[in-house]
Design a protein around this motif. Structure first.
Motif, short mmCIF file in Angstrom:
data_model
loop_
_atom_site.label_atom_id
_atom_site.label_comp_id
_atom_site.label_asym_id
_atom_site.label_seq_id
_atom_site.Cartn_x
_atom_site.Cartn_y
_atom_site.Cartn_z
N ALA A 132 -11.28 -14.57 6.71
CA ALA A 132 -10.54 -14.01 5.78
C ALA A 132 -9.58 -13.19 6.22
CB ALA A 132 -11.67 -12.96 5.14
N TRP A 133 -8.35 -12.97 5.56
CA TRP A 133 -7.40 -12.17 5.78
C TRP A 133 -7.46 -10.71 5.98
CZ3 TRP A 133 -3.38 -13.55 9.14
CH2 TRP A 133 -2.74 -14.93 9.04
N MET A 134 -7.35 -9.99 6.83
CA MET A 134 -7.52 -8.33 6.63
C MET A 134 -6.13 -7.69 7.23
SD MET A 134 -10.73 -8.04 5.60
CE MET A 134 -11.01 -6.38 6.19
N LEU A 135 -5.84 -6.60 6.36
CA LEU A 135 -4.77 -5.95 6.80
C LEU A 135 -5.35 -4.63 7.47
CD1 LEU A 135 -1.70 -4.60 6.54
CD2 LEU A 135 -2.22 -3.90 4.08
N ILE A 136 -4.69 -3.86 8.53
CA ILE A 136 -5.43 -2.80 8.90
C ILE A 136 -4.23 -2.03 9.16
CG2 ILE A 136 -5.04 -3.57 11.46
CD1 ILE A 136 -7.35 -1.59 12.23
N VAL A 188 0.60 -0.96 -0.03
CA VAL A 188 0.03 -0.07 -0.03
C VAL A 188 0.73 1.05 -0.15
CG1 VAL A 188 -1.83 1.09 1.02
CG2 VAL A 188 -1.66 -1.03 1.33
N PHE A 189 0.61 2.16 -0.93
CA PHE A 189 1.18 3.42 -0.96
C PHE A 189 0.45 4.59 -0.55
CE2 PHE A 189 4.70 2.00 -3.82
CZ PHE A 189 4.06 0.91 -4.32
N GLU A 190 0.78 5.93 -0.82
CA GLU A 190 0.09 7.15 -0.65
C GLU A 190 0.09 7.24 1.09
OE1 GLU A 190 -3.75 7.00 -2.60
OE2 GLU A 190 -3.05 7.08 -4.37
N ASP A 191 1.11 7.25 1.67
CA ASP A 191 1.47 7.87 2.98
C ASP A 191 0.62 6.87 4.03
OD1 ASP A 191 2.61 9.55 4.88
OD2 ASP A 191 1.00 10.75 4.91
N SER A 192 0.66 5.54 3.88
CA SER A 192 -0.12 4.57 4.53
C SER A 192 0.81 3.61 5.04
CB SER A 192 -0.97 3.79 3.82
OG SER A 192 -2.03 4.79 3.01
N GLY A 193 0.74 3.15 6.34
CA GLY A 193 1.65 2.14 6.86
C GLY A 193 1.61 1.60 8.39
N HIS A 194 2.44 1.09 8.89
CA HIS A 194 2.46 0.47 10.17
C HIS A 194 1.26 -0.36 10.29
CE1 HIS A 194 4.25 0.60 14.34
NE2 HIS A 194 3.29 -0.42 14.27
N GLY A 195 1.14 -1.41 9.35
CA GLY A 195 -0.01 -2.32 9.47
C GLY A 195 -0.11 -3.51 10.08
N MET A 196 -0.96 -4.40 10.35
CA MET A 196 -0.67 -5.57 10.78
C MET A 196 -1.71 -6.45 10.18
SD MET A 196 -3.52 -6.48 13.05
CE MET A 196 -2.61 -7.86 13.96
N LEU A 197 -1.55 -7.74 10.18
CA LEU A 197 -2.79 -8.70 9.56
C LEU A 197 -3.53 -9.42 10.63
CD1 LEU A 197 -0.30 -10.41 6.90
CD2 LEU A 197 -2.31 -8.77 6.24
N PHE A 198 -4.65 -9.75 10.34
CA PHE A 198 -5.46 -10.70 11.37
C PHE A 198 -6.40 -11.39 10.55
CE2 PHE A 198 -7.76 -6.71 11.00
CZ PHE A 198 -9.13 -6.98 11.08
N GLN A 199 -7.26 -12.54 11.10
CA GLN A 199 -8.32 -13.11 10.39
C GLN A 199 -9.48 -12.89 10.88
OE1 GLN A 199 -5.87 -17.28 10.12
NE2 GLN A 199 -7.31 -17.22 8.34
N THR A 200 -10.65 -12.69 10.03
CA THR A 200 -11.79 -12.44 10.60
C THR A 200 -12.47 -13.80 11.26
OG1 THR A 200 -13.09 -13.06 8.48
CG2 THR A 200 -12.29 -10.89 8.82
N PHE A 201 -13.53 -13.80 11.94
CA PHE A 201 -14.19 -14.81 12.29
C PHE A 201 -14.66 -15.89 11.23
CE2 PHE A 201 -15.10 -11.88 16.11
CZ PHE A 201 -13.99 -12.38 16.89
N GLU A 202 -14.78 -15.30 10.09
CA GLU A 202 -15.06 -16.03 8.76
C GLU A 202 -14.11 -16.77 8.17
OE1 GLU A 202 -17.79 -13.59 10.42
OE2 GLU A 202 -16.12 -12.68 9.33
N CYS A 212 -7.56 4.85 10.83
CA CYS A 212 -7.31 3.14 10.40
C CYS A 212 -8.05 2.84 9.10
CB CYS A 212 -7.79 2.42 11.60
SG CYS A 212 -6.89 2.29 13.16
N LYS A 213 -7.49 2.20 8.06
CA LYS A 213 -8.04 1.69 7.14
C LYS A 213 -7.94 0.15 6.98
CE LYS A 213 -7.77 6.07 4.62
NZ LYS A 213 -7.22 6.40 3.42
N LEU A 214 -9.01 -0.33 6.37
CA LEU A 214 -8.95 -2.13 6.18
C LEU A 214 -8.82 -2.44 4.72
CD1 LEU A 214 -11.95 -2.71 8.56
CD2 LEU A 214 -9.14 -3.38 9.12
N TYR A 215 -7.92 -3.56 4.54
CA TYR A 215 -7.95 -4.09 2.91
C TYR A 215 -8.16 -5.55 3.16
CZ TYR A 215 -5.71 0.22 1.76
OH TYR A 215 -5.52 1.58 1.68
N GLU A 216 -8.95 -6.28 2.35
CA GLU A 216 -8.94 -7.52 2.40
C GLU A 216 -7.71 -8.24 1.56
OE1 GLU A 216 -12.17 -11.00 1.33
OE2 GLU A 216 -12.63 -9.05 1.21
#
Length: 339
Positions: A292-296, A276-290, A308-312
């Motif tokens: 799916a992997w998510m990046l916040i 991810v670009f455009e002044d975005s960072g310090h993220g971490m991954l987690f899995q939803t209860f369903e 905070c922004k979310l990406y699948e």
């Protein structure tokens, strides 16, 4: 030592928050299957949260779209090595040995370190502390009062927990470019109870190893400076060991990823294309209860505008890649920064 009562430090909790409404830096999410609750941890302090001192806040959600909080789970106590007025960065919470361990970077600007800092910054005490609780909602208490877990003579930040193939705990962290010019990612072996370190730091890689020009060059390159930030480690479905980390590209924060060639913490590490670009960072991954992997992550870098922004995400077996931005969850109007 005087024990500070975090429960008395109100951060004005409420309900119905969207992530786009919450000023936040360095987000970390725990998906607790027992309660069906997502816990979002971020730093808190007097300026944005009405607290008397710096510490860690948590927000809670059942669906990632609607959040309640913030609730204070940790504040810097009197008598510790860190100054309660000097900040709490990059909190994250890990389940380990039947308890919950908070990793958080603390500071004491009044305790200088020897040497000359880079970029106009002076050297001072900064490092990741560990605190423990029996609950994800705290309160957390420091396991070590007199110094941070990494070497106190190094300016370090953003420590995270990694468990190796033999079950041994490590802290992986960033060694500040302010002290080294070329920031690094390093690791120390921890005691089994996480109360201290049992090894000297090992070097994993340097910020200048990014495959693009991510540095500042004030003297035409002679005194170049490279940032390392926000390291997090994961195993893919193909058993590849990868590390999220953040740095800069042309002065803008960027979320990138590296992969261990050997599959072990010691590396060597190869740098992959940024996520991810455009002044975005310090993220971490987690899995939803369903499942799916998510990046916040947070974007932009600077407070008070940081959100905070979310990406699948897609687990390819070899790495993780962005599948789609999720403004429907995070409430952002423009969430198109994915590569």
């Amino acid at each position: 030592m005087n024990v500070y009562n975090a429960a008395s430090d109100i951060a004005n909790p409420g309900t119905g928050h969207k992530l786009a409404d919450i000023p936040a830096h360095d987000p970390f999410v725990v998906a607790d299957e027992i309660t069906g609750t997502y816990y979002l941890y971020t730093g808190g302090g007097p300026r944005f949260n009405g607290m008397d001192r710096h510490g860690v806040l948590v927000y809670k959600s059942r669906d990632l779209a609607n959040w309640e909080g913030p609730y204070v789970v940790f504040t810097i106590p009197d008598g510790a090595w860190a100054n309660p007025k000097h900040g709490a960065w990059a909190p994250e919470v890990h389940a380990y040995g039947g308890r919950y361990y908070l990793f958080v970077t603390l500071h004491n600007n009044d305790r200088p370190l020897e040497g000359e800092g880079h970029g106009g910054f002076r050297l001072q005490w900064r490092g990741t502390a560990i605190a423990v609780s029996d609950s994800l909602e705290g309160p957390f208490e420091l396991v070590k009062q007199d110094e941070p877990i990494p070497p106190e003579y190094h300016m370090t930040l953003d420590g995270t927990l990694y468990i190796d193939e033999e079950g041994g705990p490590w802290m992986v962290y960033c060694h500040e470019w302010v002290q080294t010019a070329d920031g690094t990612i390093e690791a120390i072996r921890l005691k089994d109870d996480l109360t201290g370190r049992v090894s000297e730091p090992i070097h994993l890689f340097s910020g200048s190893e990014a495959p693009w020009d991510n540095g500042e060059h004030p003297d035409g390159g002679a005194n170049s400076m490279y940032v390392t930030d926000g390291c997090q480690l994961y195993r893919t479905s193909g058993n590849r060991l990868v590390m999220l980390w953040s740095t800069y590209e042309a002065g803008s924060y960027v979320q990138t990823i590296a992969r261990s060639v050997s599959g072990r913490l010691e590396g060597p590490w190869e740098q992959l294309e940024p996520l991810v670009f455009e002044d975005s960072g310090h993220g971490m991954l987690f899995q939803t209860f369903e499942g799916a992997w998510m990046l916040i992550l947070h974007s932009p870098f600077k407070m008070p505008d940081s959100r905070c922004k979310l990406y699948e995400m897609t687990d390819t077996g070899d790495t993780f890649k962005v599948k789609a931005a999720r403004p429907d969850l995070d409430g952002s109007r423009n969430n198109s920064a994915a590569s």
